[in-house]
Enzyme design. Structure first.
Site, short mmCIF file in Angstrom:
data_model
loop_
_atom_site.label_atom_id
_atom_site.label_comp_id
_atom_site.label_asym_id
_atom_site.label_seq_id
_atom_site.Cartn_x
_atom_site.Cartn_y
_atom_site.Cartn_z
N PHE A 1 -5.72 11.06 6.84
CA PHE A 1 -6.83 12.01 6.85
C PHE A 1 -7.02 12.67 8.20
CE2 PHE A 1 -9.11 8.51 8.87
CZ PHE A 1 -9.94 9.19 9.75
N LYS B 1 1.95 14.30 -0.38
CA LYS B 1 0.78 13.58 -0.92
C LYS B 1 -0.18 13.39 0.25
CE LYS B 1 -1.35 10.27 -1.33
NZ LYS B 1 -2.74 10.25 -0.79
N GLU C 1 -6.57 11.82 0.28
CA GLU C 1 -7.52 12.27 -0.74
C GLU C 1 -8.90 12.55 -0.12
OE1 GLU C 1 -6.15 9.40 -0.19
OE2 GLU C 1 -7.14 7.70 -1.17
N ARG C 2 -9.07 12.18 1.16
CA ARG C 2 -10.40 12.37 1.77
C ARG C 2 -10.59 13.81 2.28
NH1 ARG C 2 -10.05 7.24 5.58
NH2 ARG C 2 -8.87 5.98 4.14
N SER D 1 -2.27 3.94 8.36
CA SER D 1 -2.64 2.69 9.02
C SER D 1 -1.49 1.68 8.95
CB SER D 1 -3.89 2.12 8.35
OG SER D 1 -3.63 1.94 6.98
N CYS E 1 -4.58 8.98 16.47
CA CYS E 1 -3.69 7.84 16.68
C CYS E 1 -3.28 7.73 18.14
CB CYS E 1 -2.45 7.99 15.81
SG CYS E 1 -1.53 9.46 16.24
N GLU F 1 -7.85 -2.01 15.39
CA GLU F 1 -7.96 -0.56 15.58
C GLU F 1 -9.31 -0.14 15.00
OE1 GLU F 1 -5.47 1.99 13.13
OE2 GLU F 1 -5.34 3.44 14.77
P1 NAD Z 1 -4.38 5.17 5.41
O1 NAD Z 1 -3.30 4.20 5.68
O2 NAD Z 1 -5.63 4.67 4.78
O3 NAD Z 1 -3.86 6.34 4.43
C1 NAD Z 1 -2.69 7.08 4.71
C2 NAD Z 1 -2.10 7.59 3.40
O4 NAD Z 1 -1.70 6.48 2.59
C3 NAD Z 1 -3.07 8.41 2.55
O5 NAD Z 1 -2.36 9.48 1.98
C4 NAD Z 1 -3.55 7.42 1.50
O6 NAD Z 1 -3.88 8.05 0.29
C5 NAD Z 1 -2.37 6.49 1.34
N1 NAD Z 1 -2.77 5.10 1.05
C6 NAD Z 1 -3.91 4.48 1.45
N2 NAD Z 1 -3.89 3.19 1.05
C7 NAD Z 1 -2.73 3.00 0.41
C8 NAD Z 1 -2.14 1.86 -0.22
N3 NAD Z 1 -2.76 0.69 -0.25
N4 NAD Z 1 -0.93 2.01 -0.77
C9 NAD Z 1 -0.29 3.20 -0.74
N5 NAD Z 1 -0.80 4.31 -0.15
C10 NAD Z 1 -2.01 4.21 0.42
O7 NAD Z 1 -4.68 5.93 6.78
P2 NAD Z 1 -5.86 6.94 7.10
O8 NAD Z 1 -7.14 6.18 7.19
O9 NAD Z 1 -5.78 8.11 6.22
O10 NAD Z 1 -5.43 7.42 8.57
C11 NAD Z 1 -5.78 6.75 9.73
C12 NAD Z 1 -4.69 5.81 10.18
O11 NAD Z 1 -3.49 6.54 10.41
C13 NAD Z 1 -5.01 5.14 11.50
O12 NAD Z 1 -4.58 3.80 11.43
C14 NAD Z 1 -4.19 5.91 12.51
O13 NAD Z 1 -3.83 5.20 13.68
C15 NAD Z 1 -2.98 6.22 11.70
N6 NAD Z 1 -2.25 7.37 12.24
C16 NAD Z 1 -1.08 7.12 12.88
C17 NAD Z 1 -0.37 8.16 13.44
C18 NAD Z 1 0.92 7.92 14.15
O14 NAD Z 1 1.58 8.89 14.45
N7 NAD Z 1 1.32 6.68 14.40
C19 NAD Z 1 -0.85 9.48 13.33
C20 NAD Z 1 -2.04 9.70 12.65
C21 NAD Z 1 -2.73 8.62 12.11
#
Ligand code: NAD
Length: 499
Positions: free
Chosen positions: A149, A173, A176-177, A226, A281, A385
């Site tokens: 998101f 994909k 969804e937020r 994450s 991140c 985090e």
């Molecule tokens: P998230 O892991 O909740 O979601 C990321 C994506 O995965 C979304 O599209 C979501 O729909 C999907 N998803 C969520 N739960 C899932 C599951 N159980 N199984 C399969 N798919 C699932 O992350 P977020 O809250 O959207 O984003 C924030 C996180 O992303 C933070 O931890 C941040 O550090 C990380 N991030 C990392 C980088 C990097 O380059 N390392 C960059 C941006 C964000």
């Protein structure tokens, strides 16, 4: 209003098998849209569209592909404020910050406009007598890009653009937020001349992701999100025989050495800690004060933090907006509630911030910036985090202790050192086990012609994102060995070929 999937060059008609999920404006806390949540039949439709578009796109001349990138750059540049508003309304970040995210996404579009160079192979004449060898790059096939998101335009522009430049077709994909920015990007690609079906956006949640992970028709998975989900994606994709890169979470430390410019370090800590409400991140979440500067540094950071203005994304005087959801807000409050019982000292408490100036913001997901001093391993606010506007301060006696603290952390996305001593900076670069390092630079996101990636639990897989490395991820190398013998040179030889 409903946010639909974007399949085969158009918004998809409603599918009664899909579910829906609410989309909020974090500044008001009110639902503003609903997003379609893909069912199996929607995913099948998107995969079929991507498969059908693959042969044509693969065969499209590289100059034509590059032209799409040039056109896309013009479209995004000329309508940057429109895209920023789309991002901010659903994400909550202030418009300036959204514009910054677009600029960093555009860097990769610009890099990909040079695809005729990045897609070059290699040729070796006379590798053996009368034998030449050359290597080409070919696309992997249908690629799925799963994005978080916090950068609803930049991360899609990192992944999707390179995958398309390399000749693949894509299913994006997004989170969804805040799903609308992905549709905006897909529409912009179409206007830039991308053929229908090359980029498809499918909205959804874990169910959609699992389907993409399991489908044998999807050949590669790019993920950013994450750490627990990244780890899961990496394992599942690999188990299903797919190429995968999965970028995870972070806990970025910034060391301030006793010889640093303390004012500059305090400015940097505040900018990198609270920009985008800490939902980056590459945000700095721990400042490591080395030696006797700690009291002065904490005071300077606190003084600056207290002056920050929190507000709606469209308030031009606001420096930081709300966090993404009520659940995220409650989690952050939980860290603050328990900070002192866990040995920390709340120097600035975001729970006490006065939000009365924010129009229609009573139900918004706002929290003020906070500082937890005396943070240390074992304290949840340090170990986990937080992904919110909370800056931890850890106090150590020496450079060695600071390095040890960072190198023993599970995350290793970014880090920085603030010092005036070149020798310390050089040693830090050598010693530190982190993927992206800043020397007097608090958010060392590499420019578009380098690639982006952390180490340890911040990246599962070995190939970084965007820039040159991602052309390796999105292409398969094919090596061709060629010989044109005269009929008289032909003979039977059962031995293993040597020169
Ligand atoms: P998230 O892991 O909740 O979601 C990321 C994506 O995965 C979304 O599209 C979501 O729909 C999907 N998803 C969520 N739960 C899932 C599951 N159980 N199984 C399969 N798919 C699932 O992350 P977020 O809250 O959207 O984003 C924030 C996180 O992303 C933070 O931890 C941040 O550090 C990380 N991030 C990392 C980088 C990097 O380059 N390392 C960059 C941006 C964000």
């Amino acid at each position: 209003m409903r946010v639909s999937h974007f399949i085969n060059g158009q918004l998809a008609a409603e599918n009664s098998e899909d579910r829906t999920a609410p989309v909020f404006n974090p500044a008001t806390g009110k639902q503003i849209r609903e997003v379609a949540v893909a069912s199996t039949s929607t995913l099948e439709e998107a995969i079929a569209a991507a498969e059908a578009a693959l042969p044509g796109w693969r065969a499209t001349g590289l100059q034509k592909r590059a032209q799409v990138m040039f056109n896309l750059r013009e479209i995004i540049n000329s309508r940057r404020s429109e895209l920023a508003a789309v991002i901010s309304e659903e994400h909550g970040k202030v418009l300036d910050d959204a514009a910054g995210e677009i600029v960093r996404g555009l860097e990769n579009v610009e890099f990909c406009a040079g695809l005729v160079h990045h897609m070059k192979g290699e040729h070796l004449e006379q590798a053996a007598g009368g034998i030449d060898v050359h290597q080409t790059r070919q696309p992997v096939g249908v690629v799925a890009c799963i994005t978080p998101f916090n950068f609803p335009a930049m991360v899609p522009l990192w992944m999707v653009t390179t995958a398309i430049a390399a000749g693949n077709t894509v299913i994006l994909k997004p989170s969804e937020r805040d799903p609308s920015a992905a549709n905006w990007v897909a529409q912009a690609f179409k206007e830039a001349g991308l053929p229908d079906g090359v980029l498809n956006v499918v909205h959804g949640d874990k169910e959609a992701v699992d389907y993409l992970l399991q489908s044998p028709r999807v050949k590669a998975i790019s993920f950013v999100g994450s750490t627990p989900v990244a780890k899961y994606i990496y394992a599942e994709a690999a188990a299903n025989g797919k190429r995968v890169q999965a970028l995870g979470g972070a806990k970025n430390h910034m060391i301030v050495m006793p010889d640093a410019d303390i004012d500059a370090a305090a400015d940097a800590a505040v900018s990198a800690g609270y920009g985008s409400a800490g939902e980056r991140c590459m945000a700095i979440s721990v400042v490591v004060a080395v030696g006797n500067i700690a009291d002065e540094l904490v005071e300077k950071i606190a003084e600056r933090t207290r002056k920050l203005k929190v507000g709606r994304y469209d308030d031009p005087t606001a420096e930081m907006g709300p966090v993404i959801t009520k659940a995220s807000l409650d989690r952050i409050v939980g860290f603050l509630d328990s900070a002192e019982a866990n040995g920390g000292k709340l120097v600035v408490d975001g729970r006490e911030y006065d939000f009365s100036h924010i129009e229609d913001g009573a139900e918004g997901f706002f929290i003020g910036p906070s500082i937890i001093d005396h943070a240390a391993p074992g304290m949840p606010a340090y170990d986990e985090e937080i992904f919110g506007p909370v800056l931890c301060i850890a106090r150590v006696d020496s450079y060695e202790e600071a390095v040890q603290l960072i190198n023993s952390n599970q995350f290793a996305n970014g880090t920085a050192v603030f010092t005036r001593d070149g020798r310390t900076a050089r040693q830090f670069e050598f010693d530190i086990e982190v993927g992206m390092v800043g020397i007097n630079v608090p958010i060392p996101v590499p420019i578009g012609s380098f690639s982006f990636g952390g180490w340890k639990n911040s990246l599962f897989g070995d190939i970084h994102m965007y820039g040159p490395e991602s052309f390796n991820f999105y292409t398969r190398r094919k090596v061709v060995t060629t010989r044109w013998p005269l009929p008289s040179e032909s003979q039977i030889n059962l031995g293993f070929p040597t020169n």
